[in-house]
Design a protein around this motif. Structure first.
Motif, PDB file in Angstrom:
ATOM      1  N   ASN A 150       0.818  -1.222   0.000  1.00 36.71           N
ATOM      2  CA  ASN A 150       0.000   0.000   0.000  1.00 36.71           C
ATOM      3  C   ASN A 150       0.846   1.264   0.000  1.00 36.71           C
ATOM      4  N   VAL A 151       2.114   1.133  -0.393  1.00 35.83           N
ATOM      5  CA  VAL A 151       3.010   2.285  -0.407  1.00 35.83           C
ATOM      6  C   VAL A 151       3.838   2.257  -1.685  1.00 35.83           C
ATOM      7  N   ASN A 152       4.093   3.422  -2.245  1.00 35.74           N
ATOM      8  CA  ASN A 152       4.930   3.527  -3.436  1.00 35.74           C
ATOM      9  C   ASN A 152       6.363   3.743  -2.993  1.00 35.74           C
ATOM     10  N   VAL A 153       7.264   2.844  -3.342  1.00 32.36           N
ATOM     11  CA  VAL A 153       8.653   2.925  -2.890  1.00 32.36           C
ATOM     12  C   VAL A 153       9.587   2.972  -4.089  1.00 32.36           C
ATOM     13  N   HIS A 154      10.606   3.817  -4.008  1.00 36.55           N
ATOM     14  CA  HIS A 154      11.558   4.009  -5.094  1.00 36.55           C
ATOM     15  C   HIS A 154      12.915   3.425  -4.700  1.00 36.55           C
ATOM     16  N   GLN A 155      13.507   2.697  -5.613  1.00 37.22           N
ATOM     17  CA  GLN A 155      14.803   2.076  -5.374  1.00 37.22           C
ATOM     18  C   GLN A 155      15.932   3.005  -5.812  1.00 37.22           C
ATOM     19  N   GLY A 156      16.815   3.343  -4.880  1.00 33.85           N
ATOM     20  CA  GLY A 156      17.970   4.160  -5.214  1.00 33.85           C
ATOM     21  C   GLY A 156      17.626   5.637  -5.320  1.00 33.85           C
ATOM     22  N   GLY A 157      18.671   6.422  -5.538  1.00 32.31           N
ATOM     23  CA  GLY A 157      18.510   7.870  -5.638  1.00 32.31           C
ATOM     24  C   GLY A 157      19.534   8.577  -4.774  1.00 32.31           C
ATOM     25  N   THR A 158      19.775   9.828  -5.089  1.00 39.45           N
ATOM     26  CA  THR A 158      20.751  10.629  -4.352  1.00 39.45           C
ATOM     27  C   THR A 158      20.052  11.575  -3.386  1.00 39.45           C
TER      28      THR A 158
END
Length: 232
Positions: A150-158
């Motif tokens: 139920n959550v939008n999660v992003h892999q990686g990033g600065t």
């Protein structure tokens, strides 16, 4: 003294852990002064954990005042090997919306007034910091977030870490975007550097609360916005 292998450092809006049982509060003294608050040790789903509110309960400490050396030292002294930072951040990308989670894999340091090492007074220690976060812990956090469904999660990033406590100007926010930064916050450093020196596996769950101030169609970030979204 009780021990815990997993430590959680709570950011803005996160001052205690729900569902923790067998709770005991421990006050730790360190060579670097007092930590941000007492450390709560207990069990979550049968697993021993330690919890420390980064800004102190009631949000008493500004980002530049957080005693990061004392915090990391205290967790290490309790046997913590895995340190999970929960941090409120601003989004610098349109596709990272408020309430999204990000598990960053890089850091960019824009702080200037913070002590960034345990070592001083004639002792110099150089550590590799090319990969500032533990990839194993980061993968576990990403997998766990995805399992929630139920959550939008992003892999990686600065994650660009600014000094604070004031938020960015529009000019600064737009420059960070042009440089390829993904999220912006005030607390990942020197925490991540100290965790590396202490040989802790460290990673961040970054909770996007706003679009900083670059997004013209959205309201610029405010304290109420950050704390309110963090507590949802």
């Amino acid at each position: 003294m009780p021990q815990a292998k997993i430590g959680v450092i709570g950011g803005s809006g996160l001052y205690h852990m729900e569902g923790m049982t067998d709770v005991e509060e421990v006050k730790i003294q360190t060579p670097f002064g007092d930590p941000s608050d007492v450390i709560t040790i207990g069990k979550v789903s049968g697993v021993s954990m330690a919890f420390l509110p980064r800004h102190g309960r009631g949000h008493r400490l500004s980002p530049s005042e957080v005693p990061s050396r004392a915090n990391i030292w205290a967790l290490k002294s309790l046997g913590v090997e895995w340190a999970i930072s929960v941090s409120a951040v601003g989004s610098l990308r349109e596709d990272i919306a408020p309430r999204d989670l990000v598990i960053p894999d890089q850091l960019f340091d824009r702080t200037k007034d913070r002590v960034k090492s345990f070592y001083e007074g004639g002792v110099v220690v150089h550590c590799s910091f090319a990969e500032p976060f533990c990839p194993t812990l980061g993968s576990l956090l990403l997998e766990s977030a995805r399992e929630l469904g139920n959550v939008n999660v992003h892999q990686g990033g600065t994650y660009v870490c600014m000094e604070g406590p004031l938020f960015s100007t529009k000019a600064e926010s737009n420059v960070y975007r042009k440089l390829g930064m993904d999220i912006i916050g005030m607390t990942a450093l020197p925490e991540a550097k100290l965790a590396r020196e202490a040989e802790l596996c460290y990673a961040i769950i970054a909770c996007a609360t706003d679009y900083d101030c670059w997004y013209e169609s959205e309201e610029s970030v405010s304290v109420d916005m950050v704390v309110g979204e963090s507590q949802r």
